[in-house]
Design a protein around this motif. Structure first.
Motif, PDB file in Angstrom:
ATOM      1  N   GLN A  16     112.505  60.302  76.636  1.00  0.00           N
ATOM      2  CA  GLN A  16     111.370  59.850  75.839  1.00  0.00           C
ATOM      3  C   GLN A  16     111.558  60.320  74.403  1.00  0.00           C
ATOM      4  O   GLN A  16     111.949  61.469  74.172  1.00  0.00           O
ATOM      5  CB  GLN A  16     110.046  60.438  76.346  1.00  0.00           C
ATOM      6  CG  GLN A  16     109.449  59.808  77.571  1.00  0.00           C
ATOM      7  CD  GLN A  16     108.053  60.337  77.827  1.00  0.00           C
ATOM      8  OE1 GLN A  16     107.226  60.429  76.915  1.00  0.00           O
ATOM      9  NE2 GLN A  16     107.786  60.701  79.077  1.00  0.00           N
ATOM     10  N   LEU A  17     111.306  59.441  73.462  1.00  0.00           N
ATOM     11  CA  LEU A  17     111.178  59.835  72.066  1.00  0.00           C
ATOM     12  C   LEU A  17     109.709  59.672  71.697  1.00  0.00           C
ATOM     13  O   LEU A  17     109.184  58.551  71.714  1.00  0.00           O
ATOM     14  CB  LEU A  17     112.037  58.955  71.156  1.00  0.00           C
ATOM     15  CG  LEU A  17     113.558  59.051  71.302  1.00  0.00           C
ATOM     16  CD1 LEU A  17     114.240  58.151  70.276  1.00  0.00           C
ATOM     17  CD2 LEU A  17     114.039  60.480  71.139  1.00  0.00           C
ATOM     18  N   VAL A  18     109.051  60.776  71.422  1.00  0.00           N
ATOM     19  CA  VAL A  18     107.640  60.731  71.055  1.00  0.00           C
ATOM     20  C   VAL A  18     107.561  60.820  69.532  1.00  0.00           C
ATOM     21  O   VAL A  18     107.837  61.865  68.935  1.00  0.00           O
ATOM     22  CB  VAL A  18     106.849  61.878  71.710  1.00  0.00           C
ATOM     23  CG1 VAL A  18     105.376  61.787  71.326  1.00  0.00           C
ATOM     24  CG2 VAL A  18     107.011  61.828  73.232  1.00  0.00           C
ATOM     25  N   ILE A  19     107.193  59.691  68.902  1.00  0.00           N
ATOM     26  CA  ILE A  19     107.170  59.591  67.442  1.00  0.00           C
ATOM     27  C   ILE A  19     105.776  59.170  66.998  1.00  0.00           C
ATOM     28  O   ILE A  19     105.241  58.173  67.498  1.00  0.00           O
ATOM     29  CB  ILE A  19     108.210  58.568  66.947  1.00  0.00           C
ATOM     30  CG1 ILE A  19     109.607  58.920  67.485  1.00  0.00           C
ATOM     31  CG2 ILE A  19     108.228  58.507  65.422  1.00  0.00           C
ATOM     32  CD1 ILE A  19     110.660  57.891  67.180  1.00  0.00           C
ATOM     33  N   ASP A  20     105.201  59.929  66.095  1.00  0.00           N
ATOM     34  CA  ASP A  20     103.847  59.651  65.622  1.00  0.00           C
ATOM     35  C   ASP A  20     102.861  59.555  66.777  1.00  0.00           C
ATOM     36  O   ASP A  20     101.932  58.735  66.774  1.00  0.00           O
ATOM     37  CB  ASP A  20     103.814  58.346  64.813  1.00  0.00           C
ATOM     38  CG  ASP A  20     104.702  58.409  63.580  1.00  0.00           C
ATOM     39  OD1 ASP A  20     104.592  59.419  62.855  1.00  0.00           O
ATOM     40  OD2 ASP A  20     105.491  57.483  63.352  1.00  0.00           O
ATOM     41  N   GLY A  21     103.092  60.374  67.831  1.00  0.00           N
ATOM     42  CA  GLY A  21     102.185  60.395  68.966  1.00  0.00           C
ATOM     43  C   GLY A  21     102.427  59.297  69.988  1.00  0.00           C
ATOM     44  O   GLY A  21     101.783  59.284  71.040  1.00  0.00           O
TER      45      GLY A  21
END
Length: 461
Positions: free
Chosen positions: A77-82
């Motif tokens: 998972q890439l969690v970017i800006d929530g």
């Protein structure tokens, strides 16, 4: 203006931001935002100007095992800006490319643990430019393909269920190193004990390449004798203490050999080395091995085409060398992500791990990119030392200290300016020709060599 890429423009002499906006078709206010320009009127030659969000704020993650092999088919998972972006790595170990909202966006990387729970393994800030987050598994080697989920196995682990035993065909993992862990990489550890020659004892949690191991197993415990020093000095027509001073500064006054993997089964004596990632980059860059010059820059930030195929591994291949420990966590535009990470720090305890990982990518370039032995002669200078290949050079470096003195003699004689400086005890020119033009800012080589020479003369060593 000459545009070097469709989404990046490299500033040339006479350029203005308004001119770049007009030529590229990107509005001026957008260029200012994409590049965080505090003063749009001040541009420097060679400065990259990002023309899109993709190149300004894009993020990828690269997953590698302990041997720097890409980990394929790994759920992440890439969690970017929530917002969470799910995916699986391809054969190259890369995630999909994602674009953050701004340079201040937070980026978190998660992977699944053995029971299927998501665990955070890295976090950073997007920053400016295309960011590659490299994550290295210290011990675990993943299989190229994941096996199918057994039909009889539960879909959700319970307290009674246990992970299935690994198949008997799975290769054995390297033994876990013993001793104190190196902060930069847990695959390398250093023991506190010393060998009889004062050599450091270093544990590497991966195997040495077969050819290097063969060279090191031929090691002979033959330190340089007084007669050897005398013969070398006569050959070079210089004082013995000048040569001893060079050796003291280059090797720290200790043994020219380290002990690698100190066990009865795996113990080897290996020459002291210092791996240089910018050498490895220059030797493998598609633009050729020439360094930067004022007339024709071959390597460096903003140089079109300056891209080694191994720059996805910036800890072992990058345009600029390692930084000092005191620079850790500082901002540095020359680094791949804009600041100095632990992987950017000079650390002799990691040099063999870095060499091994580079050796797997390009063995010849890797050996040329390290300085070797008591006198720290670069592998790239093998020809000047009288050797036909870097492999025979390394073989002699691995055998004994006496062989290292012969290589040094060849290196000095092939460099007339250095030879003259050695005979005349010109410490400035010795340091300049031996360590390059940055010797003063790095470690004051000339001062240290002079002090070492005076010590040997005073103590009649």
């Amino acid at each position: 203006m000459t545009q070097t890429a469709s989404e990046i423009y490299i500033v040339e002499k006479g350029d203005t931001l308004s001119q770049i906006a007009k030529t590229s078709g990107v509005p001026l206010h957008r260029l200012i935002k994409l590049n965080n320009l505090k003063n749009p009127s001040l541009l420097r030659v060679g400065q990259p100007i990002y023309l899109s969000e993709r190149v300004a704020f894009s993020v990828k993650a690269l997953f590698l095992d302990a041997l720097r092999y890409p980990i394929e088919n790994l759920a992440y998972q890439l969690v970017i800006d929530g917002k969470a972006h799910h995916g699986k790595t391809g054969k190259n170990g890369l995630s999909d490319e994602k674009v953050s909202a701004s340079a201040k966006s937070t980026v978190e990387v998660l992977i699944k643990d053995v029971v299927g729970n998501w665990q955070k393994v890295g976090a950073t800030v997007s920053g400016y430019g295309e960011k590659l987050i490299t994550l290295v598994s210290p011990y675990v080697s993943f299989k190229d393909r994941l096996e199918s989920h057994p039909p009889s196995a539960p879909t959700t682990p319970t307290s009674q269920s246990k992970p299935p035993a690994p198949p008997s065909t799975k290769p054995a993992l390297p033994s876990k190193p013993q001793g104190s862990p190196v902060p930069n990489n847990p695959v390398v550890k250093k023991k506190s004990k010393k060998g009889k020659g004062g050599e450091s004892v270093i544990e590497i949690g991966i195997d040495l390449p077969a050819e290097l191991l063969k060279y090191m197993q031929a090691y002979e415990d033959k330190p340089i004798t007084a007669d050897d020093w005398k013969e070398l000095a006569e050959k070079l027509e210089c004082e013995i203490n000048v040569l001893k001073a060079i050796a003291k500064v280059e090797s720290g006054g200790r043994s020219a050999f380290w002990v690698i993997n100190d066990t009865a089964e795996h113990k080897v004596h290996a020459p002291k080395i210092m791996f240089e990632r910018h050498y490895f980059h220059n030797l493998t860059c598609a633009n050729g091995p020439l360094p930067n010059t004022k007339k024709k820059r071959r390597h460096g930030k903003g140089v079109a085409g300056c891209k080694s195929p191994h720059d996805d591994h910036p800890d072992i291949c990058w345009r600029t060398g390692y930084r000092k420990a005191k620079q850790l966590n500082s901002s540095d535009a020359a680094m791949h992500d804009g600041h100095v990470d632990r992987a950017d720090i000079r650390d002799n305890r990691q040099d063999y791990l870095r060499l091994i990982n580079a050796y797997r990518l390009n063995s010849e370039a890797a050996l040329k990119s390290a300085s070797w032995g008591k006198f720290q002669v670069m592998g790239a200078n093998y020809s000047a030392c009288g050797e036909g290949t870097v492999f025979t050079f390394v073989k002699k470096m691995c055998r004994n200290e006496l062989g290292q003195t012969g290589l040094l003699a060849g290196f000095i004689k092939k460099n007339p300016e250095l030879w003259k400086a050695v005979k005349e005890k010109n410490w400035h020119l010795i340091a300049y020709n031996y360590n390059g033009p940055n010797y003063k800012s790095d470690t004051d080589y000339d001062v240290k060599m002079k002090e070492a020479y005076e010590y040997y003369c005073k103590n009649a060593v």
